[in-house]
Motif scaffolding. Sequence first.
Motif, PDB file in Angstrom:
ATOM      1  N   VAL A  83       0.887  -1.142  -0.112  1.00  0.00           N
ATOM      2  CA  VAL A  83      -0.085  -0.001  -0.255  1.00  0.00           C
ATOM      3  C   VAL A  83       1.010   1.211   0.089  1.00  0.00           C
ATOM      4  O   VAL A  83       1.807   1.499   0.910  1.00  0.00           O
ATOM      5  N   GLU A  84       0.862   1.899  -1.047  1.00  0.00           N
ATOM      6  CA  GLU A  84       1.791   3.047  -1.387  1.00  0.00           C
ATOM      7  C   GLU A  84       1.055   4.613  -0.811  1.00  0.00           C
ATOM      8  O   GLU A  84      -0.149   4.598  -1.188  1.00  0.00           O
ATOM      9  N   TYR A  85       1.741   5.322  -0.246  1.00  0.00           N
ATOM     10  CA  TYR A  85       1.121   6.470   0.168  1.00  0.00           C
ATOM     11  C   TYR A  85       1.666   7.849  -0.543  1.00  0.00           C
ATOM     12  O   TYR A  85       2.707   7.727  -1.160  1.00  0.00           O
ATOM     13  N   PHE A 108       9.820  -0.832  -1.799  1.00  0.00           N
ATOM     14  CA  PHE A 108      10.546   0.609  -1.929  1.00  0.00           C
ATOM     15  C   PHE A 108      10.666   1.247  -3.303  1.00  0.00           C
ATOM     16  O   PHE A 108      11.101   0.312  -4.114  1.00  0.00           O
ATOM     17  N   HIS A 109      10.068   2.575  -3.644  1.00  0.00           N
ATOM     18  CA  HIS A 109      10.362   2.981  -4.764  1.00  0.00           C
ATOM     19  C   HIS A 109      11.500   4.167  -4.508  1.00  0.00           C
ATOM     20  O   HIS A 109      11.265   5.093  -3.856  1.00  0.00           O
ATOM     21  N   PHE A 110      12.589   4.066  -5.453  1.00  0.00           N
ATOM     22  CA  PHE A 110      13.590   4.975  -5.290  1.00  0.00           C
ATOM     23  C   PHE A 110      13.370   6.161  -6.241  1.00  0.00           C
ATOM     24  O   PHE A 110      13.214   5.661  -7.523  1.00  0.00           O
ATOM     25  N   VAL A 128       7.140   2.568   0.500  1.00  0.00           N
ATOM     26  CA  VAL A 128       7.634   3.959   0.781  1.00  0.00           C
ATOM     27  C   VAL A 128       8.088   4.133  -0.523  1.00  0.00           C
ATOM     28  O   VAL A 128       9.046   3.520  -1.149  1.00  0.00           O
ATOM     29  N   ASP A 129       7.834   5.339  -1.137  1.00  0.00           N
ATOM     30  CA  ASP A 129       8.122   6.093  -2.489  1.00  0.00           C
ATOM     31  C   ASP A 129       9.015   7.106  -1.650  1.00  0.00           C
ATOM     32  O   ASP A 129       8.538   8.164  -1.160  1.00  0.00           O
ATOM     33  N   LEU A 130      10.357   7.252  -2.247  1.00  0.00           N
ATOM     34  CA  LEU A 130      10.832   8.546  -1.562  1.00  0.00           C
ATOM     35  C   LEU A 130      10.324   9.781  -1.864  1.00  0.00           C
ATOM     36  O   LEU A 130      10.660  10.766  -1.386  1.00  0.00           O
ATOM     37  N   GLY A 131       9.760   9.831  -2.961  1.00  0.00           N
ATOM     38  CA  GLY A 131       9.382  11.263  -3.463  1.00  0.00           C
ATOM     39  C   GLY A 131       7.905  11.533  -2.834  1.00  0.00           C
ATOM     40  O   GLY A 131       7.419  12.511  -3.266  1.00  0.00           O
ATOM     41  N   HIS A 132       7.022  10.624  -2.239  1.00  0.00           N
ATOM     42  CA  HIS A 132       6.033  10.958  -1.557  1.00  0.00           C
ATOM     43  C   HIS A 132       6.036  11.259   0.044  1.00  0.00           C
ATOM     44  O   HIS A 132       5.449  10.934   0.789  1.00  0.00           O
ATOM     45  N   HIS A 133       6.762  12.237   0.264  1.00  0.00           N
ATOM     46  CA  HIS A 133       6.887  13.092   1.452  1.00  0.00           C
ATOM     47  C   HIS A 133       7.131  14.384   1.226  1.00  0.00           C
ATOM     48  O   HIS A 133       7.361  15.256   0.424  1.00  0.00           O
ATOM     49  N   ILE A 174      12.993   1.066  -8.878  1.00  0.00           N
ATOM     50  CA  ILE A 174      13.254   2.442  -9.352  1.00  0.00           C
ATOM     51  C   ILE A 174      11.796   3.036  -9.914  1.00  0.00           C
ATOM     52  O   ILE A 174      11.391   2.433 -10.599  1.00  0.00           O
ATOM     53  N   ASP A 175      11.521   4.258  -9.176  1.00  0.00           N
ATOM     54  CA  ASP A 175      10.116   4.688  -9.669  1.00  0.00           C
ATOM     55  C   ASP A 175      10.410   6.383  -9.961  1.00  0.00           C
ATOM     56  O   ASP A 175      10.323   7.252  -9.407  1.00  0.00           O
ATOM     57  N   ALA A 176      11.274   6.447 -11.276  1.00  0.00           N
ATOM     58  CA  ALA A 176      11.585   7.564 -11.589  1.00  0.00           C
ATOM     59  C   ALA A 176      11.142   8.055 -12.818  1.00  0.00           C
ATOM     60  O   ALA A 176      10.409   7.284 -13.672  1.00  0.00           O
TER      61      ALA A 176
HETATM   62 MN    MN Z   1       5.814   5.072  -6.546  1.00  0.00          MN
END
Ligand code: MN
Length: 441
Positions: free
Chosen positions: A230-232, A292-294, A265-270, A339-341
């Motif tokens: 579950v991605e936030y 984990f999405h980097f 956790v997606d690093l860009g989602h904060h 990687i989610d870039a």
């Molecule tokens: Mn993502």
Amino acid sequence: MLTAVWQPHLYAKSMRIAREQIHDQNRRNEAGHREALNFLTGRLKKDGHDTERLLKSIADFQLAIPSWALGTGGTRFARFTGGGEPRSLEEKIMDVGLLHALNRSSGSISLHIPWDIPGNATEVMALAGELDLEFDAVNSNTFQDQANQDYSYKFGSLSHTEKSVRQKAIQHNIDVINYGKALGSKALTVWLADGSCFPGQSNFAKAFQRTLSSLNEIYSELPDDWKMFVEYKPYEPNFYSTVIQDWGTSFLLAGKLGAKAFTLVDLGHHLPNTNIEQIVATLMMEGKLGGFHFNDSKYGDDDLTVGSIKPYQLFLIFNELVYGMNNPASTNPPPAWMIDASHNVKDPLEDLLQSVEAIKLAYAQALLVDHEELEAARDNNDAVLAQEILQQAFRTDLRPLIAEARLIAGGALDPVSAFRSLNVRKHLIGERGFKTVSTGL
Ligand code: MN
Ligand code: RM4
Ligand code: MN
């Protein structure tokens, strides 16, 4: 020229990089590499590090590449497509095959449905198998309406006020699980755009409860050996509220759903300056960090090259990840790395090579941290020593070790320069054309 291997399949004409071509490239850099490596391993051994073990851990670390990140990305203003982008799922798999041939660390691909529906699963699996690739988590998409759809996700999907729309979104997720089953995937990633743009528009508690009940229905269709991630995300595309806005909300849902549900956790989602490493530590402590999405970002969900903006933060995150993975008391299964870039100005494949390199570097640096020493410094409240320990690891240039791990695995010493001297992009443009647009972001 690259070798074009002809096979009796649809994707037969696609180019592959032969091992011999990589070896040729490596021979040019070999002498400089040996010198740098000897210097580094000498120092590491003096400091008591087991370089063989480090090499093995680095080589074993594999990252999934999303099928939607192989073409040029865009913003809401424009998209400037590059040449030779993959036009089909098969061509996307070929691209990941090229990355994996160069760095031996991109051994899987993650599909977004319906952007990349596998037509013939057996053929798609065979192609992936030939390229030594596996299928990572499958991703559902209920943030866009598809052509001919007689309902709309404009006001939400799994949280929609209307039951019939929720039902469609639930069914879509179940369909995605079924596509994944046929490919050997073992996880479903759910990211929702659901939320509201204006105060008063939505009842927060009811939207949460509707989401939970929809997710429960999907969860009940999840095979026993699968996980649900579950991605936030705090905002975008909705600007006032997002139903699953932060790790706490995702963690709450995962806890209520059951043992197969985890937070992603997606690093860009904060929001800017959030202490992501602390979130990682907390989730791992609870055994709930699943995926984990980097990427990297300056402001929001910028989806920039990993390590391009905040490499120290990336290292601090890895320090927690490594601690969490090595802590004998941890019940957290190894997270799924992806990687989610998005690539607006760079060649997507070069950008992905850079991201993989940055991730492996941060991981390897984190492996240098002596956690016993660090704990002792913490117990003594010695903030100076704690910082020395972390920064000593962070400032060690481990690039020769990463290159060596790649060399042993049959990859290129310098993947980006090999990509360039082998003229990979030129070859792809020749094969696919200049004006190509791939599905995805
Ligand atoms: Mn993502
Ligand atoms: C979202 C999120 C998801 C990805 C979509 C395309 O912001 O990061 O992981 O599936 O973008
Ligand atoms: Mn995102």
